[in-house]
Design a protein around this motif. Structure first.
Motif, short mmCIF file in Angstrom:
data_model
loop_
_atom_site.label_atom_id
_atom_site.label_comp_id
_atom_site.label_asym_id
_atom_site.label_seq_id
_atom_site.Cartn_x
_atom_site.Cartn_y
_atom_site.Cartn_z
N PHE A 251 0.89 -1.53 -0.15
CA PHE A 251 -0.17 0.14 0.05
C PHE A 251 0.87 0.98 -0.17
O PHE A 251 0.76 2.72 -0.84
CB PHE A 251 -1.09 0.02 1.42
CG PHE A 251 -2.13 -1.05 0.80
CD1 PHE A 251 -3.10 -0.95 0.20
CD2 PHE A 251 -2.30 -2.37 2.19
CE1 PHE A 251 -4.20 -1.76 0.25
CE2 PHE A 251 -2.68 -2.81 1.49
CZ PHE A 251 -3.97 -2.91 1.13
N ARG A 252 2.23 1.10 0.80
CA ARG A 252 3.14 2.21 0.90
C ARG A 252 3.03 2.82 -0.52
O ARG A 252 2.60 4.15 -1.05
CB ARG A 252 3.72 2.44 1.87
CG ARG A 252 5.34 3.28 1.78
CD ARG A 252 6.41 2.98 2.36
NE ARG A 252 7.00 1.70 0.98
CZ ARG A 252 7.28 2.43 -0.11
NH1 ARG A 252 8.12 3.86 0.01
NH2 ARG A 252 7.95 1.97 -1.40
N TYR A 253 3.89 1.53 -1.10
CA TYR A 253 4.58 2.15 -2.99
C TYR A 253 2.91 2.18 -4.14
O TYR A 253 3.30 3.42 -4.59
CB TYR A 253 4.96 0.79 -3.64
CG TYR A 253 5.67 0.67 -4.44
CD1 TYR A 253 6.93 2.03 -5.03
CD2 TYR A 253 4.58 0.98 -5.67
CE1 TYR A 253 7.32 2.01 -6.00
CE2 TYR A 253 5.47 1.39 -7.32
CZ TYR A 253 6.47 1.82 -7.40
OH TYR A 253 6.75 2.37 -8.40
N ALA A 254 1.78 1.76 -3.25
CA ALA A 254 0.97 2.15 -4.42
C ALA A 254 0.43 3.54 -4.34
O ALA A 254 0.25 4.46 -5.01
CB ALA A 254 -0.49 1.42 -4.63
N GLU A 255 0.10 3.94 -3.30
CA GLU A 255 -0.22 5.44 -2.75
C GLU A 255 1.16 6.24 -3.34
O GLU A 255 0.62 7.46 -3.73
CB GLU A 255 -0.03 6.01 -0.71
CG GLU A 255 0.05 7.21 -0.80
CD GLU A 255 -0.27 6.97 0.84
OE1 GLU A 255 -0.37 7.14 1.63
OE2 GLU A 255 -0.81 8.62 1.24
N LYS A 256 2.92 5.84 -3.32
CA LYS A 256 3.65 6.81 -3.09
C LYS A 256 3.63 6.91 -5.29
O LYS A 256 3.82 7.93 -5.43
CB LYS A 256 4.55 6.45 -3.56
CG LYS A 256 5.82 6.71 -3.37
CD LYS A 256 7.22 6.56 -3.69
CE LYS A 256 8.55 6.86 -4.03
NZ LYS A 256 9.74 5.64 -4.21
N ARG A 257 2.62 5.90 -6.22
CA ARG A 257 2.20 6.15 -7.69
C ARG A 257 1.36 6.82 -7.80
O ARG A 257 0.99 6.67 -8.68
CB ARG A 257 2.30 4.80 -8.31
CG ARG A 257 4.11 4.20 -8.28
CD ARG A 257 3.59 3.31 -10.36
NE ARG A 257 3.43 4.01 -10.96
CZ ARG A 257 2.72 4.10 -12.12
NH1 ARG A 257 2.38 2.22 -11.65
NH2 ARG A 257 1.67 3.25 -13.06
N GLY A 258 0.70 6.86 -6.94
CA GLY A 258 -0.90 7.84 -6.99
C GLY A 258 -1.76 6.50 -7.55
O GLY A 258 -2.51 6.84 -7.94
N ILE A 259 -1.66 5.73 -7.09
CA ILE A 259 -2.41 4.66 -7.27
C ILE A 259 -3.61 4.23 -6.54
O ILE A 259 -3.13 3.52 -5.37
CB ILE A 259 -2.14 3.20 -8.32
CG1 ILE A 259 -1.76 3.16 -9.29
CG2 ILE A 259 -3.35 1.43 -7.85
CD1 ILE A 259 -0.90 2.24 -10.26
N LYS A 260 -4.83 3.95 -6.71
CA LYS A 260 -5.86 4.16 -5.25
C LYS A 260 -5.42 2.51 -5.27
O LYS A 260 -5.95 1.42 -5.79
CB LYS A 260 -7.28 4.43 -5.95
CG LYS A 260 -8.42 4.40 -5.28
CD LYS A 260 -9.55 4.68 -4.73
CE LYS A 260 -9.46 6.04 -4.90
NZ LYS A 260 -11.31 6.38 -5.81
N ALA A 261 -5.58 2.27 -3.51
CA ALA A 261 -5.02 1.13 -3.43
C ALA A 261 -6.86 0.66 -2.68
O ALA A 261 -6.13 1.54 -0.99
CB ALA A 261 -3.79 0.42 -3.14
N LEU A 262 -7.00 -0.36 -2.29
CA LEU A 262 -8.41 0.46 -1.18
C LEU A 262 -7.75 -1.87 -0.83
O LEU A 262 -8.09 -2.99 -1.12
CB LEU A 262 -9.47 -0.29 -1.20
CG LEU A 262 -9.81 1.07 -1.98
CD1 LEU A 262 -11.05 1.14 -3.20
CD2 LEU A 262 -9.57 2.77 -1.53
N LEU A 263 -8.10 -1.53 1.08
CA LEU A 263 -7.96 -2.80 1.69
C LEU A 263 -9.63 -3.14 1.99
O LEU A 263 -10.08 -2.13 2.78
CB LEU A 263 -6.83 -2.71 2.82
CG LEU A 263 -6.83 -4.41 3.92
CD1 LEU A 263 -6.04 -5.36 3.05
CD2 LEU A 263 -6.01 -3.65 4.77
N ALA A 264 -9.92 -3.58 2.20
CA ALA A 264 -11.40 -3.90 2.29
C ALA A 264 -12.00 -5.52 2.65
O ALA A 264 -12.71 -6.16 2.55
CB ALA A 264 -12.57 -4.27 0.72
N PRO A 265 -11.18 -5.33 4.44
CA PRO A 265 -12.12 -6.74 5.28
C PRO A 265 -13.40 -6.81 5.44
O PRO A 265 -14.11 -5.07 5.12
CB PRO A 265 -11.10 -5.90 6.31
CG PRO A 265 -10.96 -4.06 6.50
CD PRO A 265 -11.23 -4.24 4.97
#
Ligand code: NAP
Length: 300
Positions: A251-265
């Protein structure tokens, strides 16, 4: 019927209400811990604080789907009180007392082991996991709709994993008209993916295979959506990670790249708590009934 059985239900979300409803219908007596803010009253169920319960008389303990966290804390959405399950509490129960949860972790495994009790993880049962994949997929579709400005129909969807959730997810998105590809590592899974009419790929090729993905859905509870994978995704890709915490995404790298990444528990508990609760209530009532019959047979 569960007449004569005394069960402690500790914490949980709206799914637990279906369990309470079903078990009280079956005439079990319930101690509800972590429910003091719940308006509804159930005949045969008493709201109690953890230190008020006489665990020596408890035949079974029902925990929320997540069990406890690594500090023993049990999630309680109907209470502000901190509820912590300890080895000491379990040791006070009769030897035959069984603990039920959805999944487990090293803390819960350890206190159960030290107290020599039995833990049953409902989600390790195939039937429960498959039924539960139905509301999970509906929740995933909801998230895909909420977080994109394009239709699922015609989109490139990559699903990682062909377990109980992966298979249901691939089927549902395929049926909605998406172009679905599924990554797996076993040859029989790749064969099944082909049989389902969607496109298989081996996970060893993941970096190259994700390059045209609009929505990436991860069901693998392992760091599979690495920085190397994310670096190849188009910038508009949405990542929905449904694998159990902490998910399988960097998730850290996704944020850095500006890609929306959602953890959906806990999607079933969010989109369909009644159905998800009924799935658990049905299997729990059967297991408790079997337990009671066994004990009666042994004269306990
Ligand atoms: P499952 O049937 O066990 O499937 C897991 C999949 O992950 C399998 O395809 C497995 O492949 C693959 N996998 C596991 N470790 C891997 C690794 N190191 N490398 C590559 N592949 C690996 O589990 P499930 O019932 O589908 O559930 C999937 C996840 O979603 C779990 O973490 C579960 O707790 C979670 N879940 C979340 C929700 C929610 O609401 N977010 C709801 C239900 C379940 P192999 O067969 O090759 O090992």
């Amino acid at each position: 019927m569960l007449t004569g059985m005394q069960i402690a239900i500790i914490g949980g979300d709206a799914r637990q209400l279906e369990i309470i409803r079903k078990l009280t219908e079956l005439d079990a007596r319930l101690s509800l811990i972590g429910f003091e803010q719940l308006d509804h009253a159930f005949t045969g169920a008493v709201k109690e604080k953890l230190d008020e319960v006489d665990f020596a008389n408890i035949d079974a303990i029902i925990l929320p789907v997540a069990g406890t966290n690594q500090e023993g804390q049990v999630e309680t959405i109907f209470s502000n009180e901190k509820v912590v399950l300890t080895e000491d509490i379990l040791s006070k129960t009769p030897e035959y007392c069984t603990i039920y949860s959805g999944i487990s972790n090293s803390y819960l495994n350890e206190i159960v082991k030290q107290s020599k009790r039995t833990l049953i993880q409902l989600f390790s049962r195939d039937d429960v996991a498959i039924y539960n994949s139905i509301p999970t997929v509906e929740g995933t579709i909801m998230m895909a709709i909420q977080h994109t400005d394009f239709t699922i129909h015609g989109s490139n969807i990559t699903v990682l994993g062909l377990g109980r959730c992966g298979m249901s997810t691939a089927r549902a998105f395929h049926a909605l008209g998406a172009k679905v590809k599924v990554g797996a590592r076993k040859s029989e899974h790749l064969a099944r993916i082909t049989e389902m009419g969607v496109t298989p790929f081996h996970l060893s090729n993941i970096v190259k295979e994700v390059a045209d993905t609009d929505i990436l859905i991860n069901t693998i509870p392992y760091q599979i959506v690495s920085a190397a994978v994310i670096s190849k995704l188009p910038p508009h890709t949405l990542i929905i990670d449904i694998a159990s915490k902490p998910g399988g995404t960097d998730f850290r790298y996704a944020e850095k790249r500006g890609i929306k990444a959602l953890l959906a528990p806990s999607l079933p508990g969010i989109v369909a708590p009644k159905t998800a609760g009924q799935i658990l209530a049905d299997v729990l009532s059967q297991l408790l009934q079997d337990d009671l019959t066994n004990r009666k047979g042994k004269g306990k």
